[in-house]
Design a protein around this motif. Structure first.
Motif, PDB file in Angstrom:
ATOM      1  N   GLN A 147      66.251  29.478  37.151  1.00 22.00           N
ATOM      2  CA  GLN A 147      65.317  28.090  37.797  1.00 22.00           C
ATOM      3  C   GLN A 147      65.048  27.575  38.999  1.00 22.00           C
ATOM      4  O   GLN A 147      66.125  28.527  39.684  1.00 22.00           O
ATOM      5  CB  GLN A 147      66.734  27.372  36.599  1.00 22.00           C
ATOM      6  CG  GLN A 147      68.032  27.305  37.062  1.00 22.00           C
ATOM      7  CD  GLN A 147      69.159  26.565  36.332  1.00 22.00           C
ATOM      8  OE1 GLN A 147      68.871  26.871  35.184  1.00 22.00           O
ATOM      9  NE2 GLN A 147      70.470  26.381  37.086  1.00 22.00           N
ATOM     10  N   ASN A 148      65.148  26.433  39.274  1.00 20.34           N
ATOM     11  CA  ASN A 148      64.804  25.294  40.437  1.00 20.34           C
ATOM     12  C   ASN A 148      66.321  25.614  41.364  1.00 20.34           C
ATOM     13  O   ASN A 148      67.456  25.806  40.139  1.00 20.34           O
ATOM     14  CB  ASN A 148      64.482  23.825  40.600  1.00 20.34           C
ATOM     15  CG  ASN A 148      63.890  24.334  41.884  1.00 20.34           C
ATOM     16  OD1 ASN A 148      63.655  25.359  42.817  1.00 20.34           O
ATOM     17  ND2 ASN A 148      63.438  22.686  42.093  1.00 20.34           N
ATOM     18  N   ARG A 181      65.291  14.967  45.839  1.00 19.57           N
ATOM     19  CA  ARG A 181      64.487  15.616  44.807  1.00 19.57           C
ATOM     20  C   ARG A 181      63.493  14.731  43.908  1.00 19.57           C
ATOM     21  O   ARG A 181      64.093  13.698  43.600  1.00 19.57           O
ATOM     22  CB  ARG A 181      65.785  16.301  43.068  1.00 19.57           C
ATOM     23  CG  ARG A 181      65.068  17.243  42.643  1.00 19.57           C
ATOM     24  CD  ARG A 181      66.029  18.226  41.186  1.00 19.57           C
ATOM     25  NE  ARG A 181      65.165  19.506  40.702  1.00 19.57           N
ATOM     26  CZ  ARG A 181      66.307  19.929  40.433  1.00 19.57           C
ATOM     27  NH1 ARG A 181      67.338  20.036  40.314  1.00 19.57           N
ATOM     28  NH2 ARG A 181      65.112  20.967  39.758  1.00 19.57           N
ATOM     29  N   ASP A 211      59.738  15.089  38.949  1.00 19.07           N
ATOM     30  CA  ASP A 211      59.085  16.278  38.640  1.00 19.07           C
ATOM     31  C   ASP A 211      60.237  17.630  38.643  1.00 19.07           C
ATOM     32  O   ASP A 211      59.743  18.525  38.080  1.00 19.07           O
ATOM     33  CB  ASP A 211      57.346  16.912  39.315  1.00 19.07           C
ATOM     34  CG  ASP A 211      56.539  16.169  39.066  1.00 19.07           C
ATOM     35  OD1 ASP A 211      57.096  15.073  38.048  1.00 19.07           O
ATOM     36  OD2 ASP A 211      55.664  15.736  39.845  1.00 19.07           O
ATOM     37  N   GLY A 212      61.116  17.517  39.636  1.00 16.76           N
ATOM     38  CA  GLY A 212      62.133  19.069  39.465  1.00 16.76           C
ATOM     39  C   GLY A 212      61.888  19.454  40.697  1.00 16.76           C
ATOM     40  O   GLY A 212      63.319  19.956  40.924  1.00 16.76           O
ATOM     41  N   HIS A 213      60.971  19.463  41.804  1.00 15.20           N
ATOM     42  CA  HIS A 213      61.117  20.167  43.145  1.00 15.20           C
ATOM     43  C   HIS A 213      61.744  19.083  44.326  1.00 15.20           C
ATOM     44  O   HIS A 213      61.697  17.687  44.237  1.00 15.20           O
ATOM     45  CB  HIS A 213      59.532  20.701  43.376  1.00 15.20           C
ATOM     46  CG  HIS A 213      58.304  19.681  43.952  1.00 15.20           C
ATOM     47  ND1 HIS A 213      57.945  18.797  42.846  1.00 15.20           N
ATOM     48  CD2 HIS A 213      58.345  18.203  45.346  1.00 15.20           C
ATOM     49  CE1 HIS A 213      57.399  18.164  43.369  1.00 15.20           C
ATOM     50  NE2 HIS A 213      57.497  17.835  44.576  1.00 15.20           N
TER      51      HIS A 213
END
Length: 516
Positions: free
Chosen positions: A177-178, A188, A191-193
Motif C-alpha cells: 500500500q502507499n 496527502r 485521492d491517496g497520494h
C-alpha cells in the motif's frame, strides 16, 4: 468468477516500451519477454545517447551494451536465428533522455512515440544510495512525470519499478500500500497520494542555493550528496535513493489518476534463481559488496542484527512479477495497484544465517571462486551491534592511524589495516541500514495476482519465494554467478603470484567455526 488471466494473450502483438534497459533488472525482463512471448508486437527501448562521438545513438548503445549481454546466451544457443531476427526487426531503439521533457524529442516525435505504445515499463533509476540530490530527484522522481505523460498519450498502462525500501524508517509489517512518511508530515491528497508540490519546491530551492554558492564541481557534488542524505533522514528515509523513489511513486500516482498504474517494489535484488540461467548477475549488488570486501580481506566485522530478516529476492522472480503485473494491467485496466516482490514474509532468512552460509561456503570451496578469492580466507566475519561497531571502529582507527603514520615516515604506503578500516566504514555507511531491518515486507497481493493466472503461467512466471532453497541459492547458485558474471577474470600475473603464495591444499574440506 473472473476468467484466468493469460500472459501470452495479454502481451501477444502488443508494443511495449521499456526504460532503463541498460540496467540489470530490465535486461532480465527483456530477455524473458523475448523468450516467453515470442510474438510480442514490438519492444521499444528508450536509451540515452552516449557522450562523445564514439558512444553513438540508442541503437549503437543497444548493440554494444544490451544485445551482447550474456543474459541472452541461452537464447543465442537455443534459437540464434530467431534472436538475431527479433533484434533486427522488433526492437526499436529511441535515443532519448527520460529526465528531459518529451525525452528530449520534439513534441510531435514524443506524441507519435506515445501513440505507438500499448504498455510502458519504467525501470529507469539511479540506484546510488548516496547520489547527489539534484541527480536523484531528476532520475528517480521528476522523470516519472515524463514517462507518465507518454503512457497517457495512448492510454497505455504504466508499470513503475520502485523498491520495497520506500518504506523508509517505518517499522513492523510493510504491506502493499502507499507509504506514510515515518517522520516529517507531508500533505496527502484526497485521492491517496502525497502532494509533493511544497516538498519539491523546498528541495529545488536548496539545490539552487548550493549551485549558486559554488561553481567547484567536486564541492558542489559533495554538498548536494550531503543535502540529499540530510533531507532523506529528516523526512523519514535512510538515503537519497529510497527517498526519491518514494517521491517517484507519489508523482506516478498523481500523473496516472484515473488511468492504469501498477507499482512493483522489489526488495534487495540479487542473481537469478533459474532463468535465463541460475546465478546470472550483472555488477556487484548490495550484499555482494560486503562479500567482496570479506573475500579480499578488507573487512571482518560489520554492524547488523543477526536475528533479523534480510530481504533478498532473485532477479528472475522480480522480472516475473513485472510481467504478471503488466499482463494484468493490459487485461484488467483502470486501477492503481502495488505489489512487493520480496521474501521476508513467506520464506524469511536472517542476516546471521546469510553470513553463516556465505562464510561456510567460502572457507570450504574458495578455490572454486577464482575471481572472488585471491587467497584462502583465513579470518572470520562477525556481526556486531551498532554501538559495539562504533567502539571497535574507534579503537582500531587509533592503532591503524598510528601504524600508517610510521609507514609514511619510512616511505611506505598506507597501512593495509587503515585501508581495511576505511572500507568497513564506507560499507557500514552505505549498507548497514539494510542489514539491521526493523520491518518485514509482505507480498500477499502479489501471490494473489499469481493465482489469477493459469497453472502454466504460474510455473513459467514464478513469483512465490517458497521455491527458494536458501542454502542452494546462496552457497552454489549466487556465489557461482557472482564469480562468473559479475567479476572480471584475473590477469595472468596475478594468477601466477597467487599460485606461488598459495599453501599446499589440505585433504579435509571441513568448514571452520563460524562466528555470528
Amino acid at each position: 468468477m473472473k476468467p484466468a488471466l493469460n500472459v501470452h494473450a495479454a502481451l501477444s502483438g502488443k508494443r511495449v516500451l521499456i526504460t532503463g534497459s541498460t540496467g540489470f533488472l530490465a535486461k532480465v525482463v527483456l530477455e524473458k519477454l523475448i523468450r516467453s512471448v515470442p510474438d510480442i508486437g514490438r519492444i521499444v527501448l528508450v536509451i540515452r545517447g552516449g557522450r562523445g562521438k564514439t558512444n553513438g545513438d540508442a541503437r549503437t548503445r543497444f548493440e554494444r551494451d544490451i544485445a551482447t549481454s550474456s543474459v541472452f546466451d541461452r537464447l543465442r544457443a537455443e534459437r540464434p536465428g530467431f534472436l538475431a531476427e527479433f533484434f533486427a526487426e522488433r526492437v526499436e531503439c529511441v535515443t532519448g533522455e527520460v529526465t528531459e521533457p518529451c525525452f528530449g524529442l520534439s513534441l510531435a516525435e514524443f506524441n507519435a512515440l506515445g501513440r505507438r505504445v500499448d504498455l510502458v515499463i519504467n525501470a529507469a533509476a539511479s540506484v546510488n544510495f548516496r547520489e547527489a540530490l539534484d541527480v536523484a530527484l531528476s532520475i528517480n522522481a521528476l522523470s516519472v512525470q515524463n514517462v507518465a505523460e507518454l503512457a497517457r498519450a495512448n492510454n497505455a498502462p504504466l508499470v513503475q519499478v520502485s523498491t520495497c525500501y520506500v518504506n523508509g524508517y517505518n517499522r513492523g509489517a510493510m504491506l502493499e500500500q502507499n507509504v506514510t512518511p515515518a517522520r516529517a508530515a507531508i500533505p496527502r491528497h484526497a485521492d491517496g497520494h502525497y502532494d509533493l508540490y511544497g516538498l519539491l519546491k523546498h528541495l529545488q530551492h536548496r539545490v539552487a542555493a548550493i549551485k549558486a554558492e559554488t561553481s567547484d564541481t567536486e564541492q558542489q557534488t559533495r554538498r548536494l550528496t550531503e543535502l540529499g542524505i540530510a533531507e532523506a533522514n529528516y523526512h523519514g528515509w535512510n538515503d537519497t535513493y529510497t527517498f526519491t523513489k518514494w517521491m517517484g511513486e507519489q508523482l506516478a500516482m498523481q500523473a496516472m489518476r484515473g488511468k492504469t498504474l501498477t507499482i512493483v517494489r522489489p526488495s534487495i535484488i540479487e542473481s537469478t534463481l533459474q532463468e535465463p540461467v541460475p546465478g546470472w548477475l550483472e555488477g556487484v549488488k548490495v550484499a555482494d559488496a560486503i562479500i567482496l570486501a570479506y573475500a579480499r580481506g578488507k573487512t571482518n566485522f560489520f554492524p547488523a542484527k543477526p536475528n533479523e530478516i534480510v530481504d533478498i529476492v532473485p532477479a528472475d522472480l522480480v522480472a516475473n512479477s513485472v510481467i504478471l503485473a503488466a499482463a494484468e494491467a493490459l487485461a484488467d485496466p483502470g486501477a492503481t495497484r502495488i505489489y512487493q516482490a520480496c521474501t521476508g514474509s513467506t520464506n524469511p532468512i536472517s542476516v546471521g544465517r546469510v553470513i553463516e552460509l556465505i562464510q561456510t561456503e567460502s572457507q570450504r570451496n574458495w578455490r572454486n571462486y577464482e575471481r572472488l578469492f585471491y587467497n584462502e580466507p583465513k579470518h572470520g566475519f562477525r556481526v556486531v551491534s551498532r554501538p559495539v561497531f562504533l567502539l571497535m571502529l574507534r579503537a582500531m582507527s587509533l592503532g591503524a592511524t598510528a601504524r600508517s603514520s610510521v609507514r609514511r615516515l619510512l616511505g611506505a604506503g598506507e597501512s593495509p589495516k587503515l585501508e581495511a578500516l576505511r572500507t568497513t566504514q564506507l560499507l557500514a555507511l552505505t549498507f548497514s541500514f539494510y542489514t539491521a531491518p526493523r520491518y518485514v515486507f509482505h507480498n500477499k497481493s502479489l501471490l494473489a495476482l499469481a493465482q489469477r493466472f493459469g497453472s502454466e503461467d504460474r510455473a513459467r512466471y514464478m513469483v512465490d519465494p517458497t521455491v527458494i532453497d536458501w542454502t542452494e541459492y546462496l552457497c552454489r547458485i549466487h556465489m557461482t554467478g557472482l564469480n562468473r558474471y559479475a567479476l572480471r577474470p584475473r590477469s595472468p600475473k596475478s594468477l601466477e603470484a597467487a599460485a606461488a603464495a598459495a599453501p599446499v591444499p589440505e585433504q579435509e574440506t571441513e568448514a571452520r567455526p563460524v562466528k555470528i
